[in-house]
Design a protein around this motif. Structure first.
Motif, PDB file in Angstrom:
ATOM      1  N   ALA A 165       5.391  -0.279   8.903  1.00 48.58           N
ATOM      2  CA  ALA A 165       4.550  -0.408   7.710  1.00 48.58           C
ATOM      3  C   ALA A 165       4.119  -1.851   7.535  1.00 48.58           C
ATOM      4  O   ALA A 165       3.998  -2.352   6.417  1.00 48.58           O
ATOM      5  CB  ALA A 165       5.299   0.089   6.475  1.00 48.58           C
ATOM      6  N   CYS A 166       3.904  -2.538   8.654  1.00 47.29           N
ATOM      7  CA  CYS A 166       3.575  -3.970   8.624  1.00 47.29           C
ATOM      8  C   CYS A 166       2.731  -4.299   9.847  1.00 47.29           C
ATOM      9  O   CYS A 166       3.112  -3.950  10.976  1.00 47.29           O
ATOM     10  CB  CYS A 166       4.867  -4.785   8.624  1.00 47.29           C
TER      11      CYS A 166
ATOM     12  N   VAL B 161       4.247   3.712  19.049  1.00 43.39           N
ATOM     13  CA  VAL B 161       4.394   2.912  17.835  1.00 43.39           C
ATOM     14  C   VAL B 161       3.206   3.213  16.931  1.00 43.39           C
ATOM     15  O   VAL B 161       2.048   3.068  17.350  1.00 43.39           O
ATOM     16  CB  VAL B 161       4.449   1.408  18.165  1.00 43.39           C
ATOM     17  N   VAL B 162       3.463   3.667  15.719  1.00 41.50           N
ATOM     18  CA  VAL B 162       2.395   4.026  14.789  1.00 41.50           C
ATOM     19  C   VAL B 162       2.712   3.465  13.405  1.00 41.50           C
ATOM     20  O   VAL B 162       3.876   3.222  13.065  1.00 41.50           O
ATOM     21  CB  VAL B 162       2.205   5.556  14.683  1.00 41.50           C
ATOM     22  N   ASP B 163       1.674   3.283  12.628  1.00 44.54           N
ATOM     23  CA  ASP B 163       1.851   2.873  11.237  1.00 44.54           C
ATOM     24  C   ASP B 163       1.951   4.115  10.360  1.00 44.54           C
ATOM     25  O   ASP B 163       1.430   5.188  10.700  1.00 44.54           O
ATOM     26  CB  ASP B 163       0.660   2.019  10.794  1.00 44.54           C
ATOM     27  N   VAL B 164       2.612   3.972   9.226  1.00 48.67           N
ATOM     28  CA  VAL B 164       2.744   5.083   8.291  1.00 48.67           C
ATOM     29  C   VAL B 164       1.366   5.632   7.915  1.00 48.67           C
ATOM     30  O   VAL B 164       1.173   6.852   7.796  1.00 48.67           O
ATOM     31  CB  VAL B 164       3.507   4.645   7.020  1.00 48.67           C
TER      32      VAL B 164
ATOM     33  N   TRP C   3       0.811  -1.213   0.000  1.00 50.87           N
ATOM     34  CA  TRP C   3       0.000   0.000   0.000  1.00 50.87           C
ATOM     35  C   TRP C   3       0.849   1.270   0.000  1.00 50.87           C
ATOM     36  O   TRP C   3       0.437   2.292  -0.556  1.00 50.87           O
ATOM     37  CB  TRP C   3      -0.964   0.008   1.175  1.00 50.87           C
ATOM     38  N   THR C   4       2.045   1.230   0.585  1.00 52.05           N
ATOM     39  CA  THR C   4       2.879   2.435   0.591  1.00 52.05           C
ATOM     40  C   THR C   4       3.286   2.836  -0.825  1.00 52.05           C
ATOM     41  O   THR C   4       3.446   4.033  -1.114  1.00 52.05           O
ATOM     42  CB  THR C   4       4.141   2.230   1.447  1.00 52.05           C
ATOM     43  N   GLN C   5       3.449   1.857  -1.720  1.00 54.13           N
ATOM     44  CA  GLN C   5       3.814   2.164  -3.097  1.00 54.13           C
ATOM     45  C   GLN C   5       2.671   2.864  -3.824  1.00 54.13           C
ATOM     46  O   GLN C   5       2.885   3.792  -4.610  1.00 54.13           O
ATOM     47  CB  GLN C   5       4.211   0.875  -3.822  1.00 54.13           C
ATOM     48  N   VAL C   6       1.450   2.428  -3.539  1.00 55.01           N
ATOM     49  CA  VAL C   6       0.267   3.027  -4.165  1.00 55.01           C
ATOM     50  C   VAL C   6       0.043   4.441  -3.630  1.00 55.01           C
ATOM     51  O   VAL C   6      -0.165   5.397  -4.397  1.00 55.01           O
ATOM     52  CB  VAL C   6      -0.980   2.152  -3.917  1.00 55.01           C
ATOM     53  N   VAL C   7       0.081   4.594  -2.330  1.00 52.25           N
ATOM     54  CA  VAL C   7      -0.187   5.897  -1.727  1.00 52.25           C
ATOM     55  C   VAL C   7       0.927   6.892  -2.048  1.00 52.25           C
ATOM     56  O   VAL C   7       0.678   8.091  -2.179  1.00 52.25           O
ATOM     57  CB  VAL C   7      -0.411   5.750  -0.204  1.00 52.25           C
ATOM     58  N   GLU C   8       2.148   6.402  -2.203  1.00 52.09           N
ATOM     59  CA  GLU C   8       3.232   7.296  -2.611  1.00 52.09           C
ATOM     60  C   GLU C   8       2.899   7.957  -3.945  1.00 52.09           C
ATOM     61  O   GLU C   8       3.105   9.161  -4.133  1.00 52.09           O
ATOM     62  CB  GLU C   8       4.542   6.516  -2.732  1.00 52.09           C
TER      63      GLU C   8
ATOM     64  N   GLU D 224      12.213   3.004  -0.078  1.00 56.54           N
ATOM     65  CA  GLU D 224      12.016   4.448  -0.182  1.00 56.54           C
ATOM     66  C   GLU D 224      10.565   4.890  -0.065  1.00 56.54           C
ATOM     67  O   GLU D 224      10.309   5.980   0.459  1.00 56.54           O
ATOM     68  CB  GLU D 224      12.599   4.946  -1.509  1.00 56.54           C
ATOM     69  N   ALA D 225       9.608   4.095  -0.548  1.00 55.91           N
ATOM     70  CA  ALA D 225       8.201   4.552  -0.524  1.00 55.91           C
ATOM     71  C   ALA D 225       7.736   4.921   0.884  1.00 55.91           C
ATOM     72  O   ALA D 225       7.181   6.015   1.078  1.00 55.91           O
ATOM     73  CB  ALA D 225       7.295   3.492  -1.144  1.00 55.91           C
TER      74      ALA D 225
END
Length: 723
Positions: free
Chosen positions: A672-673, A695-698, A565-570, A605-606
């Motif tokens: 991110a997991c 502790v938080v998620d991106v 999902w980080t790649q998509v949201v990036e 990097e994302a």
């Protein structure tokens, strides 16, 4: 004394050295005989080693396709020493000096042999004269010096400072003998050269052999005369020659063989090793690790390629936490047992629980499947493949931890690892202020695989809701599978339950093919890895006759583009679909690279770009990107109980708080997991860090930034009505 520049113009007949000086014809014949014996022993021993690999199982994917390309790529890796510099510059320099020095001396000896045994008999002349001889002597002396210095550093690291990773229960006489033999060859070569130069009364042109010349000067100053040097020269020459020939003969018999096996191992490497695992035979009766021959030929080659350097041991999070696992020792235990079986020893189980075996089940249960060992290995030993094969054997034998058995049962009964009702899979969406499309009924751009923990675990549900909010605000067409989504199977496969993985893969592939979508987006890096790298590898036709594996899929799934999902949201942030100015938040944060996103799939990097897009100051922990430390949850660790001291999650949080450049200022530990989030929330409690760091998620950071952006935007100016 004539300078080198002048020597280049001396006659070729004068500028050379006699070969076999003071050895005599009988000695020369004896040398050639012993050389032939040594080379014969080397060739036969190497052949026998190679034949051992043919007893192993064939590989499930090509290892030697495009062989010329593989050899060239391996040559670049080995000759550059690139993998040896990673994480230990001193070791990289040391090994480069030894390797290049050794290769130069080998090439020099070959050139001399060609001149003596081919060129002279055919032409009656020698090219070992004049400028060629002077250049040859200078290069050999210079590179030989690097060889000796490099070995001196190796000996100092082994015996002086006693580098910890070089010593363990598999460290033995052959390890020291290997280094000392090379060192003696290097020093002995210079001693032989110095005695010859002194015995020949210092031929002026031999100053190009500056090390040998220096040895000759030193010998003269301690009282050795030219006559004495000439007398003792044959003894020194034979001592050096016999050691060299003995070394050649011994190469296939012990540690020196790694010089060949390591190169072959790099040639046969799988670029996707770890992120995909070997398939299993369609025959359900096939064994996995009952005997040595159940291992593949590449796994047997791994054992011989291992140099005992301990790099895998030093980065293994299980080993650092005090668990019963040292990756190096597992590989070497298997090698030791294989050699003992070849010598006729009694067979014992390869792996078992609580009985005499080569590897104990607790050792394999300790593995987090983080791939740090494989990433650190300079010769591409693929530990995870052998570990998985043994895990499959444990499952076949029923020697599996009860907690893992419970997880298997949960997946079989309810379709998820937590054992929650499948009908509640999408219940988390009910708290949202918008509807989440059902991808089974509506054509979407993104089929979103949510995952077990974001669907059921209260803490991870917040991440799922945050991500849904981001996708909704960006206007993305997405949908989920609701109760038709089940566990992806990634980690049960890594702990040996291959058929359960196949069942999960079959279910999802059937479901995917019934839906209309362009791409798959995953919350969990574990799901991302298995959908992208493993599902397309499964040949479902092999299991068509198995009633437990009835899947309506012809052959293999042709796949679909898969994203974390980080790649998509990036991309959404870059396109402006999510409007961020880059200064909404002012936290100081650090980011933890999930193993399955980073080391497995090279995405570093994302997530970092998303964190920076919120305005947070990102500071790196010392171990980051491909050197990241595992949270402890992979490979079934999430479902097991270990008495770690400290837990991997506790050690990682300590690193964030104490070892970063801005130690004490880090406010948030970003992940991110879902697995990492679960493990680090637990580590905060058990490690006593609850009041020191969050502790938080991106995704949670992004939603906070987007909300901050929305609330701080100036209100629109009202326009007057017409007239």
């Amino acid at each position: 004394m004539t300078p080198l520049a002048g020597l280049l113009f001396q006659s070729g007949a004068e500028v050379t050295r006699p070969t076999f000086w003071r050895i005599g014809p009988i000695g020369k014949v004896l040398f050639y005989y012993l050389a032939a014996v040594a080379i014969g022993v080397f060739l036969v021993g190497s052949y026998q080693r190679v034949m051992q690999y043919t007893e192993g199982r064939s590989e499930s994917f090509p290892r030697l396709d495009e062989l010329p390309r593989r050899v060239v790529a391996a040559g670049r890796t080995v000759l550059s020493n690139r993998t040896l510099f990673d994480g230990d510059v001193v070791a990289g320099l040391m090994h480069a000096m030894v390797m290049w020095g050794f290769l130069t001396l080998l090439i020099a000896t070959t050139i001399l042999g060609i001149d003596m045994d081919l060129y002279r008999p055919l032409t009656g002349e020698s090219f070992f004269t004049g400028q060629f001889y002077l250049s040859y002597s200078f290069v050999v002396d210079a590179m030989g010096l690097l060889f000796v210095v490099g070995l001196g550093v190796a000996l100092y690291r082994r015996y002086g400072v006693r580098t910890e990773r070089l010593w363990d229960r598999h460290t033995g006489l052959e390890d020291g003998a290997f280094v000392w033999a090379l060192f003696a060859l290097g020093v002995g070569g210079y001693l032989t050269e110095g005695v010859r130069i002194l015995g020949q009364s210092f031929p002026p042109f031999e100053t190009v052999s500056f090390v040998g010349w220096g040895v000759a000067v030193a010998l003269e100053r301690i009282g050795v005369t030219p006559d004495a040097a000439a007398t003792v020269y044959p003894v020194v020459w034979w001592a050096h020659s016999l050691l060299a020939l003995a070394f050649v003969a011994a190469i296939p018999m012990g540690k020196p063989f790694h010089m060949l096996a390591s190169f072959a191992n790099v040639v046969a490497r799988d670029d996707d090793a770890g992120r995909r695992l070997p398939g299993i035979p369609g025959d359900i009766e096939a064994t996995n690790a009952e005997s040595v021959t159940d291992f593949s030929w590449k796994e047997l080659l791994d054992q011989d390629a291992c140099t005992k350097c301990g790099r895998c041991s030093s980065v293994c999070p299980a080993n650092a936490s005090g668990r019963d696992l040292d990756p190096r020792n597992v590989v070497l235990d298997l090698k030791e047992y294989r050699e003992a079986r070849d010598a006729g020893s009694e067979a014992v189980p390869i792996v078992a629980d609580g009985t005499e075996s080569v590897v104990d089940s607790t050792t394999l249960e300790s593995c987090m499947a983080c791939m740090a060992c494989m990433d650190a290995c300079p010769v591409d030993v693929e530990h995870l493949h052998s570990f998985t094969r043994m895990n499959r054997q444990l499952v076949d034998q029923g020697d599996v931890d009860p907690n893992l058995q419970d997880t298997f049962q949960n997946v079989m009964r309810e379709g998820n690892t937590l054992g929650n009702p499948q009908r509640e899979r999408g219940a988390w969406t009910e708290d949202l202020t918008f509807d989440v499309e059902d991808a089974r009924e509506t054509e979407v751009e993104y089929l979103w695989y949510v995952g077990d923990y974001p669907s059921y675990d209260e803490r991870n549900k917040k991440v799922a809701k945050s991500l849904a909010t981001l996708l909704e605000r960006a206007g993305v067409e997405y949908g989920i599978l609701y109760e038709d989504e089940q566990y992806d199977g990634n980690d049960v496969r890594r702990i040996g339950e291959e058929f359960l993985f196949l069942q999960q893969a079959g279910h999802h592939v059937e479901t995917f093919e019934d839906c209309e979508f362009d791409k798959i987006v995953c919350t969990d890096p574990h799901s991302y890895n298995t959908f992208q790298n493993e599902y397309p590898e499964v040949d479902f036709e092999k299991f068509a006759d198995d009633p437990m594996m009835a899947v309506d899929v012809d052959g293999s799934w042709d796949g679909a583009p898969v994203y974390h999902w980080t790649q998509v949201v990036e991309e959404l942030v870059e396109s402006g679909a999510l409007d961020l100015s880059g200064n909404e938040l002012d936290y100081t944060v650090t980011y933890h690279d999930p193993c399955h996103l980073g080391r497995y799939n090279d995405e570093y990097e994302a997530p970092r770009e998303l964190i920076e897009a919120t305005g947070c100051e990102l500071v790196e922990m010392p171990r980051n990107r491909d050197d990241s430390f595992c949270c402890g949850g992979g490979g079934g660790g999430l479902w097991l109980d270990f008495d770690d001291d400290p837990k991997p999650s506790e050690e990682r949080l300590r690193e964030a708080l104490q070892d970063t450049e801005t130690a004490g200022e880090v406010e948030k530990f970003v992940v991110a997991c879902p697995m990492c989030l679960t493990m680090y929330e637990d580590g905060r409690k058990t490690g006593g860090y609850e009041d020191e760091i969050a502790v938080v998620d991106v995704a949670e950071l992004l939603v906070e930034a987007v909300d901050q952006r929305t609330t701080t935007e100036p209100a629109a100016v009202a326009q007057p009505a017409d007239g």
